[in-house]
Design an enzyme around this catalytic site. Structure first.
Site, mmCIF file in Angstrom:
data_model
loop_
_atom_site.group_PDB
_atom_site.id
_atom_site.type_symbol
_atom_site.label_atom_id
_atom_site.label_comp_id
_atom_site.label_asym_id
_atom_site.label_seq_id
_atom_site.Cartn_x
_atom_site.Cartn_y
_atom_site.Cartn_z
ATOM 1 N N GLY A 152 74.394 -22.883 43.012
ATOM 2 C CA GLY A 152 72.937 -22.862 43.091
ATOM 3 C C GLY A 152 72.420 -21.958 44.192
ATOM 4 O O GLY A 152 71.429 -21.231 44.003
ATOM 5 N N LYS B 22 68.082 -30.429 42.775
ATOM 6 C CA LYS B 22 67.237 -29.243 42.570
ATOM 7 C C LYS B 22 67.064 -28.873 41.083
ATOM 8 O O LYS B 22 65.994 -28.431 40.676
ATOM 9 C CB LYS B 22 67.799 -28.044 43.343
ATOM 10 C CG LYS B 22 67.653 -28.169 44.854
ATOM 11 C CD LYS B 22 68.130 -26.912 45.559
ATOM 12 C CE LYS B 22 68.177 -27.106 47.071
ATOM 13 N NZ LYS B 22 68.555 -25.873 47.777
ATOM 14 N N SER C 101 65.870 -31.138 57.554
ATOM 15 C CA SER C 101 64.448 -30.895 57.265
ATOM 16 C C SER C 101 63.502 -31.836 58.004
ATOM 17 O O SER C 101 62.453 -31.390 58.486
ATOM 18 C CB SER C 101 64.200 -30.954 55.760
ATOM 19 O OG SER C 101 64.856 -29.878 55.137
ATOM 20 N N THR D 282 66.527 -31.579 47.739
ATOM 21 C CA THR D 282 67.804 -30.961 48.098
ATOM 22 C C THR D 282 68.916 -31.521 47.226
ATOM 23 O O THR D 282 68.664 -32.245 46.257
ATOM 24 C CB THR D 282 68.060 -31.109 49.624
ATOM 25 O OG1 THR D 282 69.209 -30.340 49.967
ATOM 26 C CG2 THR D 282 68.283 -32.553 50.045
ATOM 27 N N TYR E 209 75.817 -23.573 57.809
ATOM 28 C CA TYR E 209 75.267 -23.655 59.174
ATOM 29 C C TYR E 209 75.887 -24.776 60.009
ATOM 30 O O TYR E 209 75.428 -25.032 61.131
ATOM 31 C CB TYR E 209 73.735 -23.726 59.160
ATOM 32 C CG TYR E 209 73.159 -24.880 58.400
ATOM 33 C CD1 TYR E 209 72.999 -26.118 58.987
ATOM 34 C CD2 TYR E 209 72.764 -24.720 57.076
ATOM 35 C CE1 TYR E 209 72.463 -27.173 58.283
ATOM 36 C CE2 TYR E 209 72.230 -25.768 56.363
ATOM 37 C CZ TYR E 209 72.084 -26.995 56.963
ATOM 38 O OH TYR E 209 71.573 -28.037 56.248
ATOM 39 N N ASP F 255 64.112 -20.840 48.475
ATOM 40 C CA ASP F 255 65.392 -20.409 49.053
ATOM 41 C C ASP F 255 65.513 -18.881 49.071
ATOM 42 O O ASP F 255 66.066 -18.310 50.019
ATOM 43 C CB ASP F 255 66.570 -21.009 48.268
ATOM 44 C CG ASP F 255 66.756 -22.495 48.554
ATOM 45 O OD1 ASP F 255 66.409 -22.938 49.669
ATOM 46 O OD2 ASP F 255 67.233 -23.219 47.660
HETATM 47 P P1 ATR Z 1 75.776 -24.795 45.703
HETATM 48 O O1 ATR Z 1 74.923 -25.183 44.542
HETATM 49 O O2 ATR Z 1 75.416 -25.506 46.980
HETATM 50 O O3 ATR Z 1 75.862 -23.323 45.894
HETATM 51 P P2 ATR Z 1 78.216 -25.312 44.190
HETATM 52 O O4 ATR Z 1 77.566 -25.107 42.888
HETATM 53 O O5 ATR Z 1 79.092 -26.530 44.345
HETATM 54 O O6 ATR Z 1 77.221 -25.392 45.412
HETATM 55 O O7 ATR Z 1 79.055 -24.006 44.552
HETATM 56 C C1 ATR Z 1 79.995 -23.979 45.555
HETATM 57 C C2 ATR Z 1 80.639 -22.610 45.560
HETATM 58 O O8 ATR Z 1 81.713 -22.632 46.507
HETATM 59 C C3 ATR Z 1 81.230 -22.201 44.226
HETATM 60 O O9 ATR Z 1 81.060 -20.823 44.055
HETATM 61 C C4 ATR Z 1 82.701 -22.570 44.404
HETATM 62 O O10 ATR Z 1 83.601 -21.840 43.593
HETATM 63 P P3 ATR Z 1 83.949 -22.362 42.080
HETATM 64 O O11 ATR Z 1 82.821 -21.928 41.210
HETATM 65 O O12 ATR Z 1 85.229 -21.696 41.767
HETATM 66 O O13 ATR Z 1 84.072 -23.857 42.196
HETATM 67 C C5 ATR Z 1 82.917 -22.201 45.852
HETATM 68 N N1 ATR Z 1 84.087 -22.864 46.439
HETATM 69 C C6 ATR Z 1 84.187 -24.145 46.823
HETATM 70 N N2 ATR Z 1 85.413 -24.409 47.309
HETATM 71 C C7 ATR Z 1 86.135 -23.246 47.215
HETATM 72 C C8 ATR Z 1 87.463 -22.840 47.563
HETATM 73 N N3 ATR Z 1 88.332 -23.708 48.096
HETATM 74 N N4 ATR Z 1 87.817 -21.560 47.328
HETATM 75 C C9 ATR Z 1 86.943 -20.682 46.796
HETATM 76 N N5 ATR Z 1 85.670 -20.998 46.452
HETATM 77 C C10 ATR Z 1 85.270 -22.255 46.654
#
Ligand code: ATR
Length: 279
Positions: free
Chosen positions: A137, A71, A22, A67, A225, A108
């Site tokens: 999120g 949030k 940002s 961020t 990204y 977002d």
């Molecule tokens: P954000 O708020 O940035 O979206 P988050 O709440 O940590 O981040 O969510 C990350 C997402 O990636 C979740 O949907 C997570 O799945 P879980 O709810 O089962 O944790 C998913 N994710 C992360 N690592 C994963 C993996 N190895 N396989 C499948 N899904 C994964």
């Protein structure tokens, strides 16, 4: 552009914040439009978030972005949050008014839709079912956006299925939840697939997803990204699907905050893309 004593101030609060794009993005626009302003990285630990936020209007900030991991805390801390931020349960953009009151919004969803409008102009919400991988999120903002765009069906696929089920309960129609093991079948007849998980990000395993059932005109969007071309986008592009990379959402979500703090509607251009990509 010289920064004078009258410069407008904004920034991004994160923990850590050093990876944030940002500052590069907003300071590019400040230079581009010759605006007397600064946009700073603000490293704020979770336990200090509320105090740091409260101090910003006292030292003349026009507003801030928020961020990871702040949030949700920002949503709880602002004096008021708009309807969309309430639905998403998170705030990423804050404007301070002359009385120092904080107004929170979530850009977002806007950034996501604008990224599709720009990079996949053939897509519309009504084009068909959308598949959202992930339930964190980022998924919440994208689900709210897809609901508002009139998607006829939103299929939520998440490793931890209970999280997907909770989203279905909370957001209601037209969400359905799909088991992680059935993710390849969930692509059948879809008009859009969005990866909101961290899979495919540098340092993480790729998203393991067969695209065989996906119509060839379906848009494939990865909000990861780093790297810009994830294995998912590479696979999609090689079978001819239109693709949208995660940089685009990042650039567009920044527009409303910049416009409010600095008084100019900024544009996403190829020069901006190159500057942020090159960072
Ligand atoms: P954000 O708020 O940035 O979206 P988050 O709440 O940590 O981040 O969510 C990350 C997402 O990636 C979740 O949907 C997570 O799945 P879980 O709810 O089962 O944790 C998913 N994710 C992360 N690592 C994963 C993996 N190895 N396989 C499948 N899904 C994964």
């Amino acid at each position: 552009m010289t920064i004078t004593g009258a410069a407008r101030l904004a920034g991004v609060m994160g923990w850590p914040v050093s990876h944030s794009r940002s500052p590069v993005l907003h300071n590019f626009w400040l230079r581009e439009y010759g605006i007397d302003g600064v946009y700073m990285p603000l490293a704020v630990a979770p336990e200090a978030f509320e105090r740091a936020l409260g101090a910003l209007p006292l030292i003349g900030f026009a507003g801030v972005n928020v961020t990871v991991p702040h949030k949700e805390a920002a949503f709880a801390a602002v004096d008021d949050a708009d309807r969309l931020a309430q639905r998403i349960g998170a705030v990423n953009t804050i404007v301070f008014d002359d009385d120092g009151r904080s107004h929170g919004s979530n850009t977002d969803a806007f950034g996501f839709i604008e990224s599709l409008r720009t990079k996949a102009p053939g897509w519309s919400g009504a084009a068909g079912p959308a598949v959202v991988l992930g339930a964190g999120g980022a998924a919440r903002a994208i689900i709210a956006a897809l609901q508002d765009e009139g998607a006829p069906e939103i299929r939520i696929v998440n490793r931890t299925r209970e999280r997907a089920q909770r989203l279905v309960e909370e957001f209601g129609s037209p969400l359905t939840d799909v088991a992680w093991q059935a993710r390849a079948d969930a692509l059948d007849g879809a008009a859009l697939v969005v990866n909101t998980t961290t899979l495919g990000m540098t340092g993480n395993p790729p998203l393991d997803l067969s695209l065989d059932s996906l119509p060839r005109d379906a848009v494939v969007n990865d909000i990861v990204y780093v790297p810009l071309m994830t294995p998912l986008l590479t696979a999609a592009a090689s079978r001819g699907n239109p693709t949208v990379d995660g940089l685009e959402m990042l650039l567009h979500q920044a527009r409303p905050g910049f416009a409010r703090w600095f008084g100019t509607e900024p544009e996403v251009t190829d020069r901006l893309r190159a500057a942020v990509r090159g960072d």
